[in-house]
Design a protein around this motif. Structure first.
Motif, PDB file in Angstrom:
ATOM      1  N   ALA A   1       0.835  -1.212   0.000  1.00 51.95           N
ATOM      2  CA  ALA A   1       0.000   0.000   0.000  1.00 51.95           C
ATOM      3  C   ALA A   1       0.868   1.260   0.000  1.00 51.95           C
ATOM      4  CB  ALA A   1      -0.939  -0.001   1.201  1.00 51.95           C
ATOM      5  N   THR A   2       1.941   1.247   0.787  1.00 53.80           N
ATOM      6  CA  THR A   2       2.851   2.398   0.838  1.00 53.80           C
ATOM      7  C   THR A   2       3.560   2.573  -0.491  1.00 53.80           C
ATOM      8  OG1 THR A   2       3.182   2.133   3.219  1.00 53.80           O
ATOM      9  CG2 THR A   2       4.856   3.376   2.020  1.00 53.80           C
ATOM     10  N   ILE A   3       4.070   1.477  -1.043  1.00 56.34           N
ATOM     11  CA  ILE A   3       4.758   1.554  -2.329  1.00 56.34           C
ATOM     12  C   ILE A   3       3.806   2.095  -3.385  1.00 56.34           C
ATOM     13  CG2 ILE A   3       5.823   0.196  -4.185  1.00 56.34           C
ATOM     14  CD1 ILE A   3       6.955  -1.662  -1.961  1.00 56.34           C
ATOM     15  N   ARG A   4       2.607   1.554  -3.457  1.00 58.25           N
ATOM     16  CA  ARG A   4       1.615   2.000  -4.443  1.00 58.25           C
ATOM     17  C   ARG A   4       1.357   3.501  -4.297  1.00 58.25           C
ATOM     18  NH1 ARG A   4      -1.570  -1.734  -3.539  1.00 58.25           N
ATOM     19  NH2 ARG A   4      -1.064  -3.006  -5.331  1.00 58.25           N
ATOM     20  N   ASP A   5       1.127   3.947  -3.074  1.00 52.53           N
ATOM     21  CA  ASP A   5       0.840   5.361  -2.820  1.00 52.53           C
ATOM     22  C   ASP A   5       2.015   6.247  -3.243  1.00 52.53           C
ATOM     23  OD1 ASP A   5      -0.706   7.593  -1.554  1.00 52.53           O
ATOM     24  OD2 ASP A   5       1.028   7.597  -0.201  1.00 52.53           O
ATOM     25  N   GLN A   6       3.223   5.857  -2.876  1.00 55.88           N
ATOM     26  CA  GLN A   6       4.401   6.672  -3.181  1.00 55.88           C
ATOM     27  C   GLN A   6       4.712   6.703  -4.679  1.00 55.88           C
ATOM     28  OE1 GLN A   6       5.933   8.699  -1.050  1.00 55.88           O
ATOM     29  NE2 GLN A   6       4.433   8.053   0.462  1.00 55.88           N
ATOM     30  N   VAL A   7       4.508   5.592  -5.372  1.00 54.22           N
ATOM     31  CA  VAL A   7       4.736   5.575  -6.819  1.00 54.22           C
ATOM     32  C   VAL A   7       3.710   6.461  -7.517  1.00 54.22           C
ATOM     33  CG1 VAL A   7       4.730   4.139  -8.903  1.00 54.22           C
ATOM     34  CG2 VAL A   7       5.909   3.336  -6.841  1.00 54.22           C
ATOM     35  N   TYR A   8       2.451   6.381  -7.111  1.00 50.13           N
ATOM     36  CA  TYR A   8       1.432   7.249  -7.708  1.00 50.13           C
ATOM     37  C   TYR A   8       1.725   8.727  -7.432  1.00 50.13           C
ATOM     38  CZ  TYR A   8      -1.742   3.662  -9.412  1.00 50.13           C
ATOM     39  OH  TYR A   8      -2.303   2.625 -10.116  1.00 50.13           O
ATOM     40  N   ARG A   9       2.182   9.038  -6.237  1.00 46.04           N
ATOM     41  CA  ARG A   9       2.558  10.430  -5.933  1.00 46.04           C
ATOM     42  C   ARG A   9       3.693  10.902  -6.838  1.00 46.04           C
ATOM     43  NH1 ARG A   9       1.333  12.448  -0.261  1.00 46.04           N
ATOM     44  NH2 ARG A   9      -0.156  10.920   0.522  1.00 46.04           N
TER      45      ARG A   9
END
Length: 154
Positions: free
Chosen positions: A70-78
């Protein structure tokens, strides 16, 4: 998440880039700003050259790195949003897309342990805008180069 496109491509009409040893330098030829990205961000930039589905790109990063999905997904989208906000990437219209099956491999490491995910960061620099916006091909005159076209009275 504010990304509405399913794919991005590099904005090749205004972006010049070079990657050396996991560091990417990007120059925006319209604004004169330049950018640095490293590590995960540089790998994402390289994957964007292949124009993959954003969700597939995110899943690939999750597979390559150790961390909360979830963190990786959020940071990549940001990070993708940051690239889009700076006009370094543009959405790809599905009817103008030629698919590629190549995903660049993660650089080989001597360890079988996945590296820890670190948030990708886009660093922007504007200290050389005037110099980078000088066009040496079109701006050369009898005064020589670099000549910005401004008179000495200004």
């Amino acid at each position: 998440m504010s990304i509405k496109a399913s794919r991005f491509r590099l904005n090749t009409l205004r972006v010049i880039h070079e990657t050396v040893e996991k560091e990417t330098l990007i120059i925006d030829s319209e604004t004169g700003a330049y950018y640095m990205i490293g590590g995960v961000g540089s790998e994402i930039w390289q994957m964007l050259t292949y124009c993959h589905e954003i969700d597939d790109l995110v899943e690939q990063v999750i597979q390559w790195y150790d961390g909360s999905p979830a963190t990786i997904r959020d940071q990549v989208y940001r990070f993708l949003n940051d690239l889009h906000d700076e006009a370094l990437v543009v959405p790809v219209e599905e009817n103008n897309f030629l698919p590629s099956n190549e995903i660049p491999p993660l650089p080989k490491t001597e360890s079988t342990i996945k590296p820890t995910f670190e948030r990708p960061v886009l660093k922007k620099f504007t200290d050389m805008e005037d110099l980078l916006l000088i066009d040496p091909i079109h701006e050369v005159s009898n005064a020589g180069w670099p000549f910005t076209g401004k008179s000495s009275d200004e």
